[in-house]
Design an enzyme around this catalytic site. Structure first.
Site, PDB file in Angstrom:
ATOM      1  N   ARG A  34      19.566  67.163  53.471  1.00  7.05           N
ATOM      2  CA  ARG A  34      19.447  66.258  52.317  1.00  7.05           C
ATOM      3  C   ARG A  34      18.082  65.577  52.300  1.00  7.05           C
ATOM      4  NH1 ARG A  34      21.860  60.627  51.784  1.00  7.05           N
ATOM      5  NH2 ARG A  34      21.531  60.083  49.592  1.00  7.05           N
ATOM      6  N   HIS A  38      15.630  65.949  49.148  1.00  7.47           N
ATOM      7  CA  HIS A  38      15.237  64.803  48.327  1.00  7.47           C
ATOM      8  C   HIS A  38      13.751  64.492  48.440  1.00  7.47           C
ATOM      9  CE1 HIS A  38      19.325  62.873  47.219  1.00  7.47           C
ATOM     10  NE2 HIS A  38      19.468  64.178  47.420  1.00  7.47           N
ATOM     11  N   TRP A 182      32.838  68.473  50.556  1.00  9.60           N
ATOM     12  CA  TRP A 182      33.033  69.548  49.582  1.00  9.60           C
ATOM     13  C   TRP A 182      33.841  70.703  50.183  1.00  9.60           C
ATOM     14  CZ3 TRP A 182      28.351  66.899  49.845  1.00  9.60           C
ATOM     15  CH2 TRP A 182      27.863  66.357  48.649  1.00  9.60           C
TER      16      TRP A 182
END
Length: 287
Positions: A34, A38, A182
């Site tokens: 992540r 990002h 998820w």
């Protein structure tokens, strides 16, 4: 301290800290992915601003972007490695951490290349740091998803491939407002995300938080942006292909992720390759 340019040593050190039993699902891998995502996903191809070069997430307003909530932990976990190898830029370290994490969690080999530099805080201008709002908003649908990714220069197939990173990690209510993983294996890179997204029935979760979706056992979750993948005919076709063929997904994801973490990085030749150090021919392939 390793010799300058010994990226293999840095990669080895990153791999050595990924297992962390007391953090989330026992791995720092997902938050490193992540962080790399990002740090890179702020790129605007028209203005050629943003992207992974500069490590501008260290500065306002990017550091305070709500989309980056929690990434201060990822940067802190990598700080001892930066101190051990002070010659590596933060921009290279963050992206190498993401690439390493993907490989260590069972994903494809990422052809990471060095060559990023860090912006000097003493010479920083407002133009150097991308504004908030360039990262995807999980609450919005396919039009927003396309707008964000097209701005960076990705096509529909690359978009769906990159969304497949949701195979990893989980959402935290105290960061994004959303809650849950998820997939059943949030520390293992696979095409399970696409199998679940296209194969299960998803309903709106009944809770006090923002709109998200849950499976019938209320064990997993999907965001509105995930649901956009199966509601959009073109996205859905690609997602179903990835659900059926892991090798195709891995190949496409590796190519798209390599492109993502290289956004905004100046390269040393017209082919977009990084300058090659004397002792590191084809550095990325050797790592």
């Amino acid at each position: 301290m390793s010799p300058k340019g010994d990226y293999a040593a840095v990669k080895k050190d990153i791999a050595s800290i990924l297992d962390k039993p007391d953090y989330d699902d026992g791995s720092l891998g997902p938050i490193f992915v992540r962080l790399a995502w990002h740090a890179s996903g702020t790129y605007d191809k028209k203005t050629r601003t943003g992207g992974s070069n500069g490590a501008t997430m260290r500065f306002d307003p990017e550091v305070a972007d709500g989309a980056n909530a929690g990434l201060e932990h990822a940067r802190a976990f990598l700080e001892p490695i930066k101190q051990k190898h002070p010659w590596i830029s933060y921009a290279d370290l963050w992206t190498l951490a993401g690439a390493t994490a993907i490989e260590e969690m069972g994903g494809p080999t990422i052809n990471w290349k060095p060559g990023r530099s860090d912006k000097d805080p003493k010479k920083l201008t407002a133009h150097d740091v991308p504004p908030n709002g360039r990262l995807p908003d999980a609450a919005l649908g396919q039009d927003h998803v396309r707008q964000i990714f097209y701005r960076m220069g990705f096509d529909d197939r690359e978009i769906v491939a990159l969304v497949g990173a949701h195979a990893l990690g989980r959402c935290h209510a105290d960061r994004s407002g959303y809650e849950g993983p998820w997939t059943h294996t949030p520390t293992r890179f696979s095409n399970q995300y696409f199998k679940l997204l296209t194969g299960l029935t998803w309903r709106k979760k009944e809770w006090d938080g923002p709109v998200q979706y849950t499976d019938e056992d209320d064990e997993l979750m999907m965001l509105p942006a995930d649901m956009a993948v199966i509601r959009d005919p073109e996205f859905a076709k690609i997602a179903k292909e990835y659900a059926q063929d892991k090798d195709v997904f891995f190949k496409d994801f590796a190519a798209a992720f390599e492109k993502l973490i290289d956004l905004g990085v100046p390269r040393g030749d017209d082919k977009g390759n990084a300058p090659v150090a004397p002792n590191q021919k084809k550095a990325g392939a050797k790592l």
